[in-house]
Design a protein around this motif. Structure first.
Motif, PDB file in Angstrom:
ATOM      1  N   ALA A   1       7.270  -1.876   6.754  1.00  0.00           N
ATOM      2  CA  ALA A   1       7.108  -0.635   5.982  1.00  0.00           C
ATOM      3  C   ALA A   1       5.667  -0.297   5.624  1.00  0.00           C
ATOM      4  CB  ALA A   1       7.973  -0.692   4.725  1.00  0.00           C
ATOM      5  N   PRO A   2       4.846  -1.244   5.111  1.00  0.00           N
ATOM      6  CA  PRO A   2       3.467  -0.848   4.756  1.00  0.00           C
ATOM      7  C   PRO A   2       2.687  -0.292   5.938  1.00  0.00           C
ATOM      8  CG  PRO A   2       4.010  -2.982   3.806  1.00  0.00           C
ATOM      9  CD  PRO A   2       5.128  -2.648   4.733  1.00  0.00           C
ATOM     10  N   GLY A   3       2.767  -0.973   7.084  1.00  0.00           N
ATOM     11  CA  GLY A   3       2.050  -0.483   8.259  1.00  0.00           C
ATOM     12  C   GLY A   3       2.591   0.837   8.761  1.00  0.00           C
ATOM     13  N   ILE A   4       3.917   0.989   8.750  1.00  0.00           N
ATOM     14  CA  ILE A   4       4.518   2.240   9.222  1.00  0.00           C
ATOM     15  C   ILE A   4       4.055   3.413   8.371  1.00  0.00           C
ATOM     16  CG2 ILE A   4       6.699   3.511   9.389  1.00  0.00           C
ATOM     17  CD1 ILE A   4       8.036   0.869  10.172  1.00  0.00           C
ATOM     18  N   ILE A   5       4.165   3.274   7.068  1.00  0.00           N
ATOM     19  CA  ILE A   5       3.816   4.370   6.169  1.00  0.00           C
ATOM     20  C   ILE A   5       2.343   4.730   6.300  1.00  0.00           C
ATOM     21  CG2 ILE A   5       3.612   5.041   3.740  1.00  0.00           C
ATOM     22  CD1 ILE A   5       6.142   3.410   3.218  1.00  0.00           C
ATOM     23  N   TRP A   6       1.482   3.727   6.395  1.00  0.00           N
ATOM     24  CA  TRP A   6       0.055   4.004   6.477  1.00  0.00           C
ATOM     25  C   TRP A   6      -0.327   4.657   7.804  1.00  0.00           C
ATOM     26  CZ3 TRP A   6      -4.458   4.795   4.412  1.00  0.00           C
ATOM     27  CH2 TRP A   6      -4.641   4.504   3.053  1.00  0.00           C
ATOM     28  N   VAL A   7       0.252   4.201   8.899  1.00  0.00           N
ATOM     29  CA  VAL A   7      -0.070   4.798  10.202  1.00  0.00           C
ATOM     30  C   VAL A   7       0.407   6.244  10.249  1.00  0.00           C
ATOM     31  CG1 VAL A   7       0.475   4.739  12.659  1.00  0.00           C
ATOM     32  CG2 VAL A   7      -0.136   2.631  11.473  1.00  0.00           C
TER      33      VAL A   7
ATOM     34  N   ALA B   1       9.101   5.083   1.133  1.00  0.00           N
ATOM     35  CA  ALA B   1       9.064   3.623   1.044  1.00  0.00           C
ATOM     36  C   ALA B   1      10.438   3.065   0.694  1.00  0.00           C
ATOM     37  CB  ALA B   1       8.038   3.192   0.000  1.00  0.00           C
ATOM     38  N   THR B   2      11.169   3.774  -0.148  1.00  0.00           N
ATOM     39  CA  THR B   2      12.528   3.353  -0.486  1.00  0.00           C
ATOM     40  C   THR B   2      13.439   3.431   0.738  1.00  0.00           C
ATOM     41  OG1 THR B   2      12.198   4.165  -2.747  1.00  0.00           O
ATOM     42  CG2 THR B   2      14.459   3.743  -2.042  1.00  0.00           C
ATOM     43  N   ILE B   3      13.276   4.488   1.549  1.00  0.00           N
ATOM     44  CA  ILE B   3      14.060   4.611   2.785  1.00  0.00           C
ATOM     45  C   ILE B   3      13.775   3.456   3.726  1.00  0.00           C
ATOM     46  CG2 ILE B   3      14.425   6.042   4.837  1.00  0.00           C
ATOM     47  CD1 ILE B   3      13.853   8.484   3.103  1.00  0.00           C
ATOM     48  N   LEU B   4      12.508   3.010   3.749  1.00  0.00           N
ATOM     49  CA  LEU B   4      12.105   1.916   4.622  1.00  0.00           C
ATOM     50  C   LEU B   4      12.280   0.548   3.982  1.00  0.00           C
ATOM     51  CD1 LEU B   4       8.876   3.514   6.146  1.00  0.00           C
ATOM     52  CD2 LEU B   4      11.051   3.127   7.298  1.00  0.00           C
ATOM     53  N   GLN B   5      12.992   0.498   2.855  1.00  0.00           N
ATOM     54  CA  GLN B   5      13.330  -0.760   2.189  1.00  0.00           C
ATOM     55  C   GLN B   5      12.107  -1.529   1.685  1.00  0.00           C
ATOM     56  OE1 GLN B   5      16.521  -1.361   1.640  1.00  0.00           O
ATOM     57  NE2 GLN B   5      17.162   0.380   2.895  1.00  0.00           N
ATOM     58  N   LEU B   6      11.050  -0.808   1.340  1.00  0.00           N
ATOM     59  CA  LEU B   6       9.877  -1.479   0.782  1.00  0.00           C
ATOM     60  C   LEU B   6      10.225  -2.029  -0.594  1.00  0.00           C
ATOM     61  CD1 LEU B   6       6.716  -1.840   1.331  1.00  0.00           C
ATOM     62  CD2 LEU B   6       6.445   0.007  -0.325  1.00  0.00           C
ATOM     63  N   PRO B   7       9.929  -3.310  -0.867  1.00  0.00           N
ATOM     64  CA  PRO B   7      10.221  -3.874  -2.195  1.00  0.00           C
ATOM     65  C   PRO B   7       9.542  -3.089  -3.312  1.00  0.00           C
ATOM     66  CG  PRO B   7       9.721  -5.617  -0.633  1.00  0.00           C
ATOM     67  CD  PRO B   7       9.426  -4.315   0.066  1.00  0.00           C
TER      68      PRO B   7
ATOM     69  N   ALA C   1      -3.438  -4.012   1.024  1.00  0.00           N
ATOM     70  CA  ALA C   1      -3.185  -3.976  -0.419  1.00  0.00           C
ATOM     71  C   ALA C   1      -1.686  -3.983  -0.708  1.00  0.00           C
ATOM     72  CB  ALA C   1      -3.841  -2.733  -1.026  1.00  0.00           C
ATOM     73  N   VAL C   2      -0.921  -3.199   0.058  1.00  0.00           N
ATOM     74  CA  VAL C   2       0.525  -3.134  -0.153  1.00  0.00           C
ATOM     75  C   VAL C   2       1.183  -4.472   0.207  1.00  0.00           C
ATOM     76  CG1 VAL C   2       2.627  -1.868   0.381  1.00  0.00           C
ATOM     77  CG2 VAL C   2       0.442  -0.670   0.347  1.00  0.00           C
ATOM     78  N   LYS C   3       0.784  -5.070   1.315  1.00  0.00           N
ATOM     79  CA  LYS C   3       1.353  -6.349   1.719  1.00  0.00           C
ATOM     80  C   LYS C   3       1.050  -7.437   0.693  1.00  0.00           C
ATOM     81  CE  LYS C   3       1.232  -5.418   6.698  1.00  0.00           C
ATOM     82  NZ  LYS C   3       0.609  -5.789   7.999  1.00  0.00           N
TER      83      LYS C   3
END
Length: 225
Positions: free
Chosen positions: A54-60, A120-126, A183-185
């Motif tokens: 999720a972090p990489g997907i959202i940022w890209v 991020a919620t859709i992508l199951q980000l904690p 930072a997100v990871k």
């Protein structure tokens, strides 16, 4: 008129024009929403796998969405000769360029950052990474706007400069992408996330100081050609 009043007038004009056209702010948002929503369908609904990616997907996707609105940053002013008037005015170019770049961020980077927790919620980000994600995007997209503005200024005189713009700015986007996703990871893994955010803040300060000078020089070169 003072410099501050002119900056405010330029910013208000750009925001009103963006709101009238609609596509200035809606296209990047729709792209961001649609592409992020497609990843769970393509990768699968497994929570752990999505959380890792999720972090990489959202940022890209945010990086690409921000770049979509960059090509038109100075294009309208160039076509109707407003840009020439700005360059010929006795006012310093630095605050005018700063106002236009800030307006670009308000209609592109800010909405993406505010929308990011939902995706991020859709992508199951904690949940531990949601606040850090938004802060990193607020800082990072501002840097992306300044970098993109340099490329837009260099290619404003070209009718089909979109591909060239991408080649110019994408390599410069890489540090922002690295530190933003890091930072997100780090926040998700329970590690220190302030150092990557501090690097993003430092990049933003450097962009605020130096990018308007580069943008102004690039605009003068492009208009004089």
């Amino acid at each position: 008129m003072g410099t501050g009043a002119v900056m405010f007038a330029v910013l208000r004009r750009d925001l009103q024009a963006a709101l009238r056209r609609g596509s200035e702010w809606s296209n990047p948002l729709l792209f961001f929403l649609m592409v992020c929503s497609l990843f769970p369908l393509g990768i699968g609904p497994e929570r752990q796998q999505l959380a890792v990616l999720a972090p990489g997907i959202i940022w890209v996707v945010a990086l690409l969405a921000s770049m979509m609105a960059t090509d038109g940053l100075f294009r309208g002013d160039y076509d109707d000769a407003t840009l020439e008037q700005l360059l010929l005015s006795p006012l310093p170019l630095y605050p005018l360029v700063l106002a236009k770049t800030f307006g670009h961020w308000l209609v592109s980077g800010l909405p993406l950052s505010l929308l990011s927790p939902l995706l991020a919620t859709i992508l199951q980000l904690p949940s531990e990474g949601l606040a850090v994600l938004m802060v990193s995007l607020l800082l990072g997209t501002a840097v992306l706007s300044f970098i993109g503005a340099i490329g837009a200024a260099l290619t404003v005189g070209l009718r089909k400069g979109g591909l060239l713009l991408s080649l110019i700015v994408l390599p410069l986007y890489i540090p922002v992408l690295i530190f933003g996703s890091a930072a997100v990871k780090s926040a998700i893994d329970g590690m220190a996330y302030l150092p990557p955010l501090a690097v993003l803040a430092a990049l933003l300060m450097a962009a605020l100081a130096l990018a308007p000078l580069a943008i102004g020089g690039a605009l003068r070169i492009s208009v004089d050609q």
